[in-house]
Design a protein around this motif. Structure first.
Motif, PDB file in Angstrom:
ATOM      1  N   UNK A 125       0.824  -1.207   0.000  1.00  0.00           N
ATOM      2  CA  UNK A 125       0.000   0.000   0.000  1.00  0.00           C
ATOM      3  C   UNK A 125       0.865   1.267   0.000  1.00  0.00           C
ATOM      4  N   UNK A 126       1.892   1.261   0.879  1.00  0.00           N
ATOM      5  CA  UNK A 126       2.755   2.441   0.972  1.00  0.00           C
ATOM      6  C   UNK A 126       3.505   2.694  -0.335  1.00  0.00           C
ATOM      7  N   UNK A 127       4.111   1.632  -0.875  1.00  0.00           N
ATOM      8  CA  UNK A 127       4.892   1.798  -2.107  1.00  0.00           C
ATOM      9  C   UNK A 127       3.974   2.168  -3.277  1.00  0.00           C
ATOM     10  N   UNK A 128       2.748   1.651  -3.223  1.00  0.00           N
ATOM     11  CA  UNK A 128       1.780   1.985  -4.270  1.00  0.00           C
ATOM     12  C   UNK A 128       1.518   3.487  -4.255  1.00  0.00           C
ATOM     13  N   UNK A 133       6.081   0.860  -6.500  1.00  0.00           N
ATOM     14  CA  UNK A 133       5.908  -0.565  -6.813  1.00  0.00           C
ATOM     15  C   UNK A 133       6.664  -0.890  -8.099  1.00  0.00           C
ATOM     16  N   UNK A 134       7.213  -2.113  -8.137  1.00  0.00           N
ATOM     17  CA  UNK A 134       7.968  -2.557  -9.303  1.00  0.00           C
ATOM     18  C   UNK A 134       9.143  -1.640  -9.641  1.00  0.00           C
ATOM     19  N   UNK A 135       9.819  -1.176  -8.571  1.00  0.00           N
ATOM     20  CA  UNK A 135      11.094  -0.480  -8.762  1.00  0.00           C
ATOM     21  C   UNK A 135      12.129  -1.189  -7.892  1.00  0.00           C
TER      22      UNK A 135
ATOM     23  N   UNK B  20       4.768   0.185   8.841  1.00  0.00           N
ATOM     24  CA  UNK B  20       3.875  -0.774   8.182  1.00  0.00           C
ATOM     25  C   UNK B  20       2.934  -1.491   9.142  1.00  0.00           C
ATOM     26  N   UNK B  21       3.414  -1.828  10.346  1.00  0.00           N
ATOM     27  CA  UNK B  21       2.513  -2.516  11.274  1.00  0.00           C
ATOM     28  C   UNK B  21       1.357  -1.601  11.644  1.00  0.00           C
TER      29      UNK B  21
END
Lengths: 274, 286
Positions: A125-128, A133-135, B20-21
């Motif tokens: 979720x964070x990377x999205x 994402x996909x890096x 993240x948690x």
């Protein structure tokens, strides 16, 4: 009786050798067989006419070279990051005797045993949201963090063995603490850095769950994901899988066998340090 | 000022673990579907309730327990044997010490595929060997039967991780002062008696450590199962981590997937704390 005393351990040694290496040797035999020979019943113990066709085809229809490069980039970058962060922290713990050492090493133990699946959905979720994402970065960051505990243990135990006099001498000569770390400690602890770096590299090279879920599609796909997704919709290409597996494994096996003692020492330092 | 040396490491750990948690906790309390990212109503503990009320959750927990108990028990027994074997001063132990590292260093994905080929019902080595040796009368579909598939996964895991257990136990063995055995020999403790009354008790701390690490590691198993069976046949090898992954990326139900992750984390924390508590208790008693 005397014969039995010698024979039993010898047999046990032989069995252990066969058990540990047999499946990998079978992979080698499989990779060298022709496709026609792979599907022969009963299977032959050795390839009748060894061929490299599977090795060639691994690179033919797949971006396997690119996958290898991706894994190498991610593993090298995350190992370097883990070493940089880890050596600073280990310096603070082992040499400067910062308060809370036990707490930090305990937290590292917790982090080392953390179930990675619990991190997958939030990191996704964070990377999205960050468009990551996909890096490479989507893998380097978690790989570095998950390799950090082991790095920290190995380096803390190495730094702890360095005679304090060396550092005192450096201080007398006007070295700042950071200078002492860079000019004195790191060169002396080079074997420790190498061990920790190799362990971090292997961890990242072999990692699958983050690689699959955070960078599983597109150009940055790593080798573990590529191999796992080899079995396409059609017939499973066992020969190519075997060949690809050997290509992925060979460099790691060579490194580990060459540096056997250090790796074992580093590995068990991690386990027993907690 | 000096505390700054740990700051980068702590920052990284916070970014990859704590943040993240927190995010996962938030997600687990909301309805979050991957397809509708902008509608995420608060649902309280609904995701947890749905999970705990589903047969699939309890089945996955059962599979994980069977997998963990089976693989850890076998790894500890075989690892002890292997460690005792390589600890002896006999010819060939150097080669074995190197060879045991081979399974350990293999990517789990590779070892799963390697075992998948060995287990192949028509062309696999397992059937061929067992038929030749007369153990089996007919070939088995190893990965097509619920019980056999679980056993197959356990064997593959035992192959891969026994070396790690053996290395930890070997370190424990090497730490034992030889004087202990000399003194024991004077008191008539040799051979099996020395093993029972000297080696085993002195090795207990190492065994406890190996047991804890392996239990937590087996409990979170993902790669091996996902690549070998995808949790099949019929969900019979689906472990908690595989279930969480499927909830996330097959059902695209991030709310429930996150809740599953939190439950796994809680279970892992409980197992870990339990072991540490038992260790401390044993040390205090001894």
């Amino acid at each position: 009786m005397r014969h039995a005393r010698r024979l039993v351990p010898a047999l046990a040694i032989a069995a252990a050798l066969a058990w540990c290496t047999g499946p990998v040797l079978w992979q080698l035999v499989t990779a060298l067989k022709s496709t026609e020979e792979l599907y022969r019943v009963p299977p032959g113990w050795l390839p009748a006419s060894p061929t490299l066709e599977h090795f060639a085809r691994v690179f033919d229809g797949h971006p396997f070279g690119r996958n290898l490069l991706n894994s190498a980039v991610v593993a090298a970058a995350s190992a370097l990051a883990a070493l940089a962060f880890g050596s600073l922290a280990a310096y603070g713990l082992a040499i400067l005797k910062l308060p809370g050492t036990r707490l930090v090493l305990g937290a590292a133990l917790g982090a080392a045993m953390f179930p990675p699946i619990a991190l997958v959905s939030p990191l996704f979720t964070l990377f999205d949201r960050l468009g990551l994402l996909n890096t490479y970065l989507a893998l380097i960051v978690p790989h570095a963090a998950l390799a950090l505990p082991l790095t920290l243990w190995v380096l803390t135990s190495y730094f702890g063995e360095i005679p304090p006099d060396i550092l005192k001498a450096a201080q007398v000569d006007g070295c700042t603490p950071l200078g002492a770390l860079w000019h004195i400690l790191l060169p002396v602890a080079a074997p420790g850095l190498a061990t920790a770096g190799i362990l971090a590299f292997i961890y990242s090279w072999n990692e699958f769950l983050f690689a699959l879920s955070l960078a599983g599609t597109g150009e940055v796909r790593t080798v573990t994901v590529a191999i796992a997704l080899f079995p396409g919709l059609e017939e499973v290409p066992w020969g190519q899988i075997a060949a690809a597996s050997l290509i992925v494994t060979a460099p790691v096996i060579v490194v580990v066998l060459l540096l056997q003692r250090r790796i074992v020492a580093g590995l068990t330092a991690g386990a027993l340090g907690g | 000022m000096r505390a700054l040396y740990s700051a980068p490491a702590l920052g990284l750990v916070a970014a990859v673990f704590l943040l993240p948690v927190g995010q996962a906790l938030w997600t687990s309390l909301h309805r979050v579907w991957r397809q509708v990212p902008h509608e995420t109503p608060f649902v309280g503990l609904e995701n947890y309730r749905l999970l705990l009320a589903s047969d699939r959750f309890w089945a996955a927990l059962g599979h994980t327990t069977v997998f963990t108990a089976g693989s850890v028990a076998l790894e500890l027994a075989l690892g002890l044997g292997l460690a005792l074997l390589v600890h002896r001063k006999i010819r060939g132990r150097g080669v074995v010490r190197a060879a045991v590292l081979v399974p350990w260093v293999l990517p789990t994905v590779v070892s799963s595929l390697l075992w998948g080929w060995i287990y192949h019902d028509r062309y696999g080595l397992a059937n061929h060997l067992l038929l030749t040796l007369g153990v089996l009368a007919e070939p088995r579909v190893w990965l097509g039967d619920p019980v056999l598939a679980m056993a197959a996964a356990i064997v593959a895991d035992v192959w891969k991780t026994t070396p790690y257990v053996a290395l930890i136990l070997l370190t424990g063995l090497q730490a034992v002062d030889p004087v202990v055995y000399e003194a024991g020999a004077l008191d008539g403790a040799a051979g099996a008696r020395a093993f029972r009354y000297l080696t085993l008790p002195l090795l207990l701390p190492s065994m406890a450590v190996a047991l804890m690490f392996r239990t937590l590691d087996a409990f979170r198993v993902f790669d091996l199962i996902y690549v070998l069976t995808r949790g099949g046949p019929g969900g019979s090898t689906e472990t908690v981590s595989v279930l969480a992954y499927q909830l996330l990326f097959q059902d695209l139900d991030f709310g429930r997937g996150a809740a599953m992750g939190i439950l796994i984390l809680a279970a892992g924390a409980m197992i870990g704390t339990g072991y540490l508590w038992a260790l401390r208790f044993a040390r205090g008693a001894g």
